[in-house]
Design a protein around this motif. Structure first.
Motif, mmCIF file in Angstrom:
data_model
loop_
_atom_site.group_PDB
_atom_site.id
_atom_site.type_symbol
_atom_site.label_atom_id
_atom_site.label_comp_id
_atom_site.label_asym_id
_atom_site.label_seq_id
_atom_site.Cartn_x
_atom_site.Cartn_y
_atom_site.Cartn_z
ATOM 1 N N THR A 1 75.487 -31.899 35.734
ATOM 2 C CA THR A 1 74.487 -33.200 36.156
ATOM 3 C C THR A 1 75.292 -33.881 36.193
ATOM 4 O OG1 THR A 1 75.071 -34.548 33.797
ATOM 5 C CG2 THR A 1 72.991 -32.713 33.475
ATOM 6 N N GLY A 2 74.051 -35.383 37.664
ATOM 7 C CA GLY A 2 75.450 -35.675 38.267
ATOM 8 C C GLY A 2 75.727 -36.345 39.013
ATOM 9 N N THR A 3 77.096 -36.903 38.602
ATOM 10 C CA THR A 3 78.166 -36.876 39.494
ATOM 11 C C THR A 3 79.255 -35.815 39.676
ATOM 12 O OG1 THR A 3 77.837 -39.491 39.779
ATOM 13 C CG2 THR A 3 80.350 -38.203 40.456
ATOM 14 N N LEU A 4 78.794 -34.683 38.086
ATOM 15 C CA LEU A 4 79.868 -33.619 38.214
ATOM 16 C C LEU A 4 78.820 -32.794 38.687
ATOM 17 C CD1 LEU A 4 79.778 -34.068 33.970
ATOM 18 C CD2 LEU A 4 81.603 -34.237 35.288
ATOM 19 N N ALA A 5 78.060 -32.499 38.665
ATOM 20 C CA ALA A 5 77.216 -32.146 39.788
ATOM 21 C C ALA A 5 78.254 -32.139 41.196
ATOM 22 C CB ALA A 5 76.028 -31.729 39.634
ATOM 23 N N ALA A 6 78.004 -32.919 41.789
ATOM 24 C CA ALA A 6 78.843 -33.146 42.905
ATOM 25 C C ALA A 6 80.333 -32.793 42.759
ATOM 26 C CB ALA A 6 78.220 -34.663 43.288
ATOM 27 N N ARG A 7 81.134 -33.484 42.097
ATOM 28 C CA ARG A 7 82.507 -33.385 41.631
ATOM 29 C C ARG A 7 82.708 -31.644 41.705
ATOM 30 N NH1 ARG A 7 84.151 -36.900 36.478
ATOM 31 N NH2 ARG A 7 83.664 -38.737 37.911
#
Length: 88
Positions: A8-14
């Protein structure tokens, strides 16, 4: 065995993905799931959720179940599990 993963969120972006299914061996751990994700999506996955052999301090992993069991990098996963990686 197969494990479903949600990021989710920033982890998906990372990591570059929101959802994946990975194959891991018997007695696999959350860290093994991260390694399988890194094989599929690149080394940024590992650094996005792990520091060395531990979860980053801003990362929480939960086994999706009625009680939402929290997991550590060394927690064993089971065939058919869905694990969610999210920010703390």
């Amino acid at each position: 065995m197969d494990v479903d993963v949600k990021l989710t969120g920033t982890l998906a972006a990372r990591t570059g993905t929101h959802r994946a299914r990975v194959g891991v061996g018997p007695e696999a751990t959350v860290a093994d799931v991260v390694d399988a994700l890194a094989e599929q999506f690149g080394p940024q996955v590992r650094s996005g959720v792990l520091e060395g052999s531990r979860l980053r301090t801003d990362t929480v992993v939960v086994r999706e179940s009625p009680d939402g069991e929290p997991l550590s990098a060394g927690s064993t996963v089971h065939d058919g599990d869905t694990v969610r990686f999210q920010l703390a």
